[in-house]
Design a protein around this motif. Structure first.
Motif, PDB file in Angstrom:
ATOM      1  N   GLU A 231       0.830  -1.206   0.000  1.00  0.00           N
ATOM      2  CA  GLU A 231       0.000   0.000   0.000  1.00  0.00           C
ATOM      3  C   GLU A 231       0.862   1.254   0.000  1.00  0.00           C
ATOM      4  OE1 GLU A 231      -3.619   2.128   2.535  1.00  0.00           O
ATOM      5  OE2 GLU A 231      -3.085   0.027   2.890  1.00  0.00           O
ATOM      6  N   SER A 232       0.440   2.225  -0.779  1.00  0.00           N
ATOM      7  CA  SER A 232       1.079   3.534  -0.790  1.00  0.00           C
ATOM      8  C   SER A 232       0.528   4.363   0.360  1.00  0.00           C
ATOM      9  CB  SER A 232       0.820   4.243  -2.115  1.00  0.00           C
ATOM     10  OG  SER A 232       1.132   5.610  -2.014  1.00  0.00           O
ATOM     11  N   LEU A 233       1.394   4.902   1.192  1.00  0.00           N
ATOM     12  CA  LEU A 233       0.948   5.745   2.295  1.00  0.00           C
ATOM     13  C   LEU A 233       0.487   7.107   1.822  1.00  0.00           C
ATOM     14  CD1 LEU A 233       3.731   4.887   4.884  1.00  0.00           C
ATOM     15  CD2 LEU A 233       1.404   3.984   4.767  1.00  0.00           C
ATOM     16  N   ALA A 234       0.989   7.543   0.685  1.00  0.00           N
ATOM     17  CA  ALA A 234       0.610   8.861   0.173  1.00  0.00           C
ATOM     18  C   ALA A 234      -0.770   8.831  -0.456  1.00  0.00           C
ATOM     19  CB  ALA A 234       1.639   9.338  -0.841  1.00  0.00           C
ATOM     20  N   GLY A 235      -0.980   7.915  -1.388  1.00  0.00           N
ATOM     21  CA  GLY A 235      -2.241   7.897  -2.116  1.00  0.00           C
ATOM     22  C   GLY A 235      -3.253   6.915  -1.605  1.00  0.00           C
ATOM     23  N   GLY A 236      -2.832   5.975  -0.755  1.00  0.00           N
ATOM     24  CA  GLY A 236      -3.761   4.992  -0.232  1.00  0.00           C
ATOM     25  C   GLY A 236      -4.090   3.876  -1.205  1.00  0.00           C
ATOM     26  N   SER A 237      -3.468   3.852  -2.375  1.00  0.00           N
ATOM     27  CA  SER A 237      -3.733   2.794  -3.342  1.00  0.00           C
ATOM     28  C   SER A 237      -3.030   1.513  -2.909  1.00  0.00           C
ATOM     29  CB  SER A 237      -3.272   3.213  -4.739  1.00  0.00           C
ATOM     30  OG  SER A 237      -1.914   3.574  -4.722  1.00  0.00           O
ATOM     31  N   LYS A 238      -3.636   0.363  -3.239  1.00  0.00           N
ATOM     32  CA  LYS A 238      -3.128  -0.931  -2.808  1.00  0.00           C
ATOM     33  C   LYS A 238      -2.900  -1.844  -4.002  1.00  0.00           C
ATOM     34  CE  LYS A 238      -5.533  -2.886   0.442  1.00  0.00           C
ATOM     35  NZ  LYS A 238      -6.653  -3.275   1.332  1.00  0.00           N
ATOM     36  N   ILE A 239      -1.846  -2.644  -3.923  1.00  0.00           N
ATOM     37  CA  ILE A 239      -1.599  -3.699  -4.899  1.00  0.00           C
ATOM     38  C   ILE A 239      -1.769  -5.035  -4.186  1.00  0.00           C
ATOM     39  CG2 ILE A 239       0.084  -4.772  -6.438  1.00  0.00           C
ATOM     40  CD1 ILE A 239       1.464  -2.084  -6.680  1.00  0.00           C
ATOM     41  N   ALA A 240      -2.679  -5.856  -4.666  1.00  0.00           N
ATOM     42  CA  ALA A 240      -2.906  -7.180  -4.097  1.00  0.00           C
ATOM     43  C   ALA A 240      -1.925  -8.161  -4.740  1.00  0.00           C
ATOM     44  CB  ALA A 240      -4.336  -7.621  -4.346  1.00  0.00           C
TER      45      ALA A 240
END
Length: 275
Positions: A231-240
């Motif tokens: 997970e990116s802490l900046a954008g909140g996007s996640k890669i499963a």
């Protein structure tokens, strides 16, 4: 108060660009013909150091040569060892650490009176750096211990709780940690909480912006499902990383170049993710 990611907003654009690049890469999951737990990569990413059942053995696996070497036998020898570019350091027994040079295989006994009973303490002093070099739980789990050549400093970001899964950021400015029953958090080196990740387990830094962790489910007795995410802490996007696998993923770890992730199942099956 929702503090999640507040400290990282300046990195949104860069983070999302990185995520877009990484999401375009196909993932592959390889089941290794090994049994082990809590695997970690060498700094070069070409070897895996991992524990045997009940942490009573320690093994080194060469990813290129596909060869396994037993490093040590004994009660607890697989608990929190360290591998560097040059050596393996592990707890040999109650009163001793052992350092094994990777090139020569030379072994050196280090009395625990010199390093406070922990490989991380020993290596922090060995590096002879004034800045914080490692972080770990205290022996009673009631604080986070920050280690440098100058000594140890303890912080308690959430007060009198148990701190586990401690991970120091690559820039050595922040720590990740988990509190059972509460979740996983980020704090600075003075103990100020900077953000929260929610109820995720085994958090570790990938880089200064991204974290690796698992989202798990249990039936009250054992894990029934667990998946690995970045997970990116900046954008909140996640890669499963593991949603297409039936494996119950625990104790994930990432290589320094971010190209590989390793995890084990409750039964000790080891899997390698190629990113």
């Amino acid at each position: 108060m929702n503090m999640k990611y507040a400290i990282f907003s300046a990195f949104v654009f860069v983070s999302l660009s990185m995520q877009a690049q990484k999401a375009s890469k196909a993932l592959s999951i390889e089941k290794l013909h090994l049994k082990g737990f809590s695997a970690q990569f060498s700094p070069e990413g070409d070897r895996l150091l991992y524990a045997g059942k009940h942490f009573n053995a320690l093994f080194l696996y060469d990813l290129d040569q596909k060869e396994v070497t037993k490093v040590a036998d004994g009660i607890g020898v697989g608990f929190e060892p360290i591998i560097t570019s040059d050596a393996i350091i592990y707890q040999k027994c109650k009163d001793e650490l052992e350092r094994i040079e990777l090139a020569s295989e030379e072994r050196q006994i280090v009395p625990v009176s010199q390093n406070n009973l922990n490989p991380k303490d020993y290596l922090a002093r060995d590096q002879k750096l004034g800045e914080v070099y490692f972080a770990r739980s205290s022996s009673d789990l009631r604080s986070i211990v920050l280690l440098s050549y100058a000594g140890a400093k303890e912080i308690t970001p959430l007060g009198d709780v148990d701190y586990i899964n401690i991970s120091l950021s690559p820039d050595r400015k922040k720590v990740l940690f988990r509190v059972s029953g509460m979740g996983s958090y980020i704090a600075d080196l003075n103990g100020k909480v900077l953000g929260e990740l929610g109820d995720v387990e085994f958090p570790k830094w990938v880089n200064d912006d991204e974290v690796l962790y698992t989202e798990t489910e249990d039936d009250g007795y054992q894990y029934i499902r667990s998946n690995v995410y970045i997970e990116s802490l900046a954008g909140g996007s996640k890669i499963a990383l593991t949603v297409d696998s039936d494996a119950i993923a625990l104790y994930p770890s990432v290589s320094q170049d971010e190209s590989k992730v390793v995890f084990n199942t409750p039964e000790g099956e080891l899997y390698l993710i190629h990113r």
